[in-house]
Scaffold this active site. Sequence first.
Site, PDB file in Angstrom:
ATOM      1  N   LYS A  49       0.967  -1.235  -0.055  1.00  0.00           N
ATOM      2  CA  LYS A  49       0.095   0.083  -0.031  1.00  0.00           C
ATOM      3  C   LYS A  49       0.965   1.239  -0.146  1.00  0.00           C
ATOM      4  O   LYS A  49       0.452   2.243  -0.774  1.00  0.00           O
ATOM      5  CB  LYS A  49      -0.904  -0.010   1.026  1.00  0.00           C
ATOM      6  CG  LYS A  49      -2.214  -1.215   1.239  1.00  0.00           C
ATOM      7  CD  LYS A  49      -2.660  -1.432   2.390  1.00  0.00           C
ATOM      8  CE  LYS A  49      -3.622  -2.500   2.191  1.00  0.00           C
ATOM      9  NZ  LYS A  49      -4.618  -3.028   3.511  1.00  0.00           N
ATOM     10  N   GLN A  93      -4.612  -1.842   9.714  1.00  0.00           N
ATOM     11  CA  GLN A  93      -4.742  -3.168   8.842  1.00  0.00           C
ATOM     12  C   GLN A  93      -5.150  -4.411   9.941  1.00  0.00           C
ATOM     13  O   GLN A  93      -4.638  -4.142  11.167  1.00  0.00           O
ATOM     14  CB  GLN A  93      -3.151  -3.304   8.719  1.00  0.00           C
ATOM     15  CG  GLN A  93      -3.061  -4.676   7.930  1.00  0.00           C
ATOM     16  CD  GLN A  93      -3.311  -4.549   6.618  1.00  0.00           C
ATOM     17  OE1 GLN A  93      -3.642  -3.541   6.176  1.00  0.00           O
ATOM     18  NE2 GLN A  93      -3.773  -5.730   6.120  1.00  0.00           N
ATOM     19  N   ASP A 116     -11.336   2.288   4.304  1.00  0.00           N
ATOM     20  CA  ASP A 116     -11.481   0.865   4.568  1.00  0.00           C
ATOM     21  C   ASP A 116     -13.067   0.606   4.353  1.00  0.00           C
ATOM     22  O   ASP A 116     -13.406  -0.575   4.028  1.00  0.00           O
ATOM     23  CB  ASP A 116     -10.926   0.458   5.702  1.00  0.00           C
ATOM     24  CG  ASP A 116      -9.891  -0.447   5.622  1.00  0.00           C
ATOM     25  OD1 ASP A 116      -9.380  -1.061   4.491  1.00  0.00           O
ATOM     26  OD2 ASP A 116      -9.022  -0.667   6.659  1.00  0.00           O
TER      27      ASP A 116
END
Length: 289
Positions: A49, A93, A116
């Site tokens: 990312k 994450q 997200d």
Amino acid sequence: MELIDGNQIAATLIAELKADIATIAGRKPCLALVRVGEDPASVSYVRKKEKTAEEIGVTSRIILPPIDISQEELFKLIDSLNADAGVDGILVQSPLPKHIDEVAVFRRVAPEKDVDGFNTINLGKVAQEDDTGFVACTPAGIMELLARSGVDLKGKHVVVLGRSLIVGKPIALLALQKRAGANGTVTICHSGTANLPALTRQADVLVAAIGRPEFVTADMVKPGAVVIDVGINRVPDATKKTGYRLTGDVHFPSVAPLTSKITPVPGGVGPMTVAMLMKNTVKAYRLRR
Ligand code: GUN
């Protein structure tokens, strides 16, 4: 059988985003990436990312709290990123260490920075078909893959294998939406479903997101189906330098010849997730300007 090339489709998207970001004068979009602990898959995903962000002109901030950070401390960190005018998107994450309530952390991220799409508000907006929110990156990437491979879900039976917050539930809602490319008839199955093969065999489009290596075998797939393999599993393999090989939730060698289209692992859904994260970050930046 046709392979759906996620690397190529993601590269097209990334190039489009890079061109778009190049037109931005002044401050560039900024993504905060929070990784707690050293889960090897998470280390590799966050690195990917970060690299993609750099490639397209998104600034990233990598934050690596200690593995024993308390939930309260992690909340404080998220609060400070929520309040930071220089941060457009926040990603924590998953998975988080067991002592932390992951969903509570997702809820803590401000909805307008929740790139997200795991926050309650953004999940709710998917159900309400409200485009002002953020769609979770993997399901959004699957819809994009299908659209760009010429697969229209209208009237099709879409069977989703897996009910996670990250993939199963949101992809089912997206496939069901009343809009071009969607309008599917959706069945969600999971590890507790009775007579699973009888259901998966009805799928015109089968989305495998159950997190078990090579779970879907040839007897579970209707000839001519489209198969989307969301799994990324590390299976021990002494012949590999890394000591493992990557495999999906689908037993590719036996299933692929049956299908009309299938995504490989790696190189299918994975690259799309990263591309959609960048797309969401640019969207967050524009919405906040
Ligand atoms: N872990 C696996 N997939 C994802 C994702 O899309 N976002 C986050 N934050 N963690 C993940």
